[in-house]
Enzyme design. Structure first.
Site, PDB file in Angstrom:
ATOM      1  N   ARG A  95      64.471 -24.645   3.054  1.00  0.00           N
ATOM      2  CA  ARG A  95      63.668 -25.852   3.299  1.00  0.00           C
ATOM      3  C   ARG A  95      64.549 -27.029   3.709  1.00  0.00           C
ATOM      4  NH1 ARG A  95      61.216 -29.457  -1.161  1.00  0.00           N
ATOM      5  NH2 ARG A  95      59.870 -30.879   0.002  1.00  0.00           N
ATOM      6  N   HIS A  99      64.089 -28.988   7.179  1.00  0.00           N
ATOM      7  CA  HIS A  99      63.681 -30.388   7.197  1.00  0.00           C
ATOM      8  C   HIS A  99      64.714 -31.285   7.865  1.00  0.00           C
ATOM      9  CE1 HIS A  99      60.110 -30.550   4.232  1.00  0.00           C
ATOM     10  NE2 HIS A  99      60.177 -29.370   4.817  1.00  0.00           N
ATOM     11  N   HIS A 228      57.175 -19.236   4.570  1.00  0.00           N
ATOM     12  CA  HIS A 228      56.558 -19.416   3.256  1.00  0.00           C
ATOM     13  C   HIS A 228      56.583 -18.130   2.434  1.00  0.00           C
ATOM     14  CE1 HIS A 228      54.042 -23.237   4.351  1.00  0.00           C
ATOM     15  NE2 HIS A 228      55.269 -23.522   3.959  1.00  0.00           N
ATOM     16  N   THR A 229      57.066 -17.048   3.016  1.00  0.00           N
ATOM     17  CA  THR A 229      57.274 -15.844   2.217  1.00  0.00           C
ATOM     18  C   THR A 229      58.292 -16.105   1.114  1.00  0.00           C
ATOM     19  OG1 THR A 229      57.575 -13.445   2.393  1.00  0.00           O
ATOM     20  CG2 THR A 229      59.171 -14.823   3.557  1.00  0.00           C
ATOM     21  N   TRP A 260      53.494 -18.181  -2.435  1.00  0.00           N
ATOM     22  CA  TRP A 260      52.624 -17.586  -1.423  1.00  0.00           C
ATOM     23  C   TRP A 260      52.606 -16.062  -1.538  1.00  0.00           C
ATOM     24  CZ3 TRP A 260      55.327 -22.035  -0.685  1.00  0.00           C
ATOM     25  CH2 TRP A 260      54.678 -23.118  -0.077  1.00  0.00           C
ATOM     26  N   THR A 261      53.658 -15.509  -2.143  1.00  0.00           N
ATOM     27  CA  THR A 261      53.800 -14.058  -2.251  1.00  0.00           C
ATOM     28  C   THR A 261      54.240 -13.689  -3.666  1.00  0.00           C
ATOM     29  OG1 THR A 261      56.135 -14.074  -1.585  1.00  0.00           O
ATOM     30  CG2 THR A 261      54.486 -13.907   0.176  1.00  0.00           C
ATOM     31  N   ASP A 268      60.439 -11.182   3.786  1.00  0.00           N
ATOM     32  CA  ASP A 268      59.766 -10.083   4.465  1.00  0.00           C
ATOM     33  C   ASP A 268      58.480 -10.606   5.099  1.00  0.00           C
ATOM     34  OD1 ASP A 268      57.958 -10.401   2.384  1.00  0.00           O
ATOM     35  OD2 ASP A 268      58.574  -8.589   1.317  1.00  0.00           O
ATOM     36  N   ASP A 289      48.118 -22.765   6.334  1.00  0.00           N
ATOM     37  CA  ASP A 289      48.271 -21.307   6.288  1.00  0.00           C
ATOM     38  C   ASP A 289      46.990 -20.627   6.773  1.00  0.00           C
ATOM     39  OD1 ASP A 289      50.849 -21.424   5.022  1.00  0.00           O
ATOM     40  OD2 ASP A 289      49.858 -21.751   3.097  1.00  0.00           O
TER      41      ASP A 289
END
Length: 299
Positions: A95, A99, A228-229, A260-261, A268, A289
């Protein structure tokens, strides 16, 4: 300046005076969408993420900060790998790199006003932007590395940390190109509003406004959203997500937040599967999303 390579780190140092953008290619053979973008051939991809230097800089700017020392870059990468093993900070380092780079505006020629990967996110002025909530923690993690390797610029360090985090999380090896120089003060930080926001009235239109400004397209938007994984959203930072879920209550690292996962430290394609199916209330789906499967051009 001659290119430098290491068996464990395929990178090249870009001449500081370069006025052209450069792109990188991943050595991974993975066919996942994110990896496909990392292998991207498009010049715009390199521009948007600050993967190369570009544009004109005055002599004063060039003199204020020299490009990174290649030997120190190799050593810094080793320290970052050890940091990842003990702190599980892969998501926040990705991130941070994004950013710092994601403020790029392809329509502005002047450096550093156009934004991009120039180390500006280290200043409080930019850290206080709403989109950067919590990134001070990433800076605290990397500052000892910067102190140890003073010959590495912040701009290169942030991208090195991000690329290393992707690789250590199981993603592709990214043969990055280095040679970015740092902005010298907070007055050179970009204005707020150049990064994506999750809760806009028209999520798809908002994503296009942000990413088209960087020279990217709909396919790139979908692929990059797949980052976001990795990671979690924390309500005390972004205002999104649950305080904790069955996937985050025990860490690893700092407990809490909503991912998110299920395996949020594994790089992945599971993000796309989970967003499409939406079967688990403990997994996060932001409006942006959801737009990936609702907007006809994103599908």
């Amino acid at each position: 300046m001659a290119a430098h390579r290491s068996p464990s780190m395929a990178f090249r140092l870009i001449p500081a005076a370069s006025k052209t953008f450069t792109t990188f290619r991943s050595s991974s053979s993975s066919n996942c969408s994110i990896s496909s973008l990392l292998r991207g051939d498009g010049l715009s991809r390199g521009r948007a993420f600050g993967w190369g230097l570009g544009g004109s800089r005055g002599a004063a700017s060039a003199a204020a900060c020299s490009p990174s020392d290649p030997a120190q870059l190799r050593s810094a990468r080793g320290d970052i790998r050890e940091l990842l093993k003990t702190t599980f900070c892969h998501p926040i380092l990705v991130r941070l790199g994004w950013h710092d780079a994601g403020t790029y505006n392809k329509s502005i020629e002047e450096w550093p006003r156009r934004g991009g990967a120039n180390g500006s996110v280290r200043f409080d002025k930019e850290l206080k932007h709403a989109a950067n909530a919590g990134l001070v923690n990433a800076l605290k993690l990397l500052q000892p590395v910067k102190d140890k390797y003073s010959g590495v610029t912040y701009a290169d360090l942030f991208q090195l940390a991000s690329a290393t985090a992707v690789e250590e999380a199981g993603g592709p090896k990214i043969p990055m190109k280095y040679g970015r120089v740092d902005v010298s003060g907070p007055e050179q930080c970009p204005e707020e509003g150049r990064l994506p926001a999750a809760g806009t009235p028209s999520p798809a239109a908002h994503l296009r406004d942000i990413f088209y400004r960087m020279g990217l397209n709909d396919k790139d938007i979908v692929a990059l959203s797949g980052a976001h994984t990795l990671g979690r959203a924390s309500p005390e930072r972004s205002g999104w997500g649950k305080p904790e879920t069955k996937y985050t209550k025990d860490g690893p690292g700092r407990p809490g937040g909503q991912s998110w996962t299920p395996q949020w430290l594994k790089f992945d394609n599971s993000y796309f599967k989970e967003i499409k199916e939406r079967r688990d209330a403990d997994l996060l789906v932001l409006p942006t999303d959801a737009s990936l499967f609702e907007d006809p051009s994103f599908k």
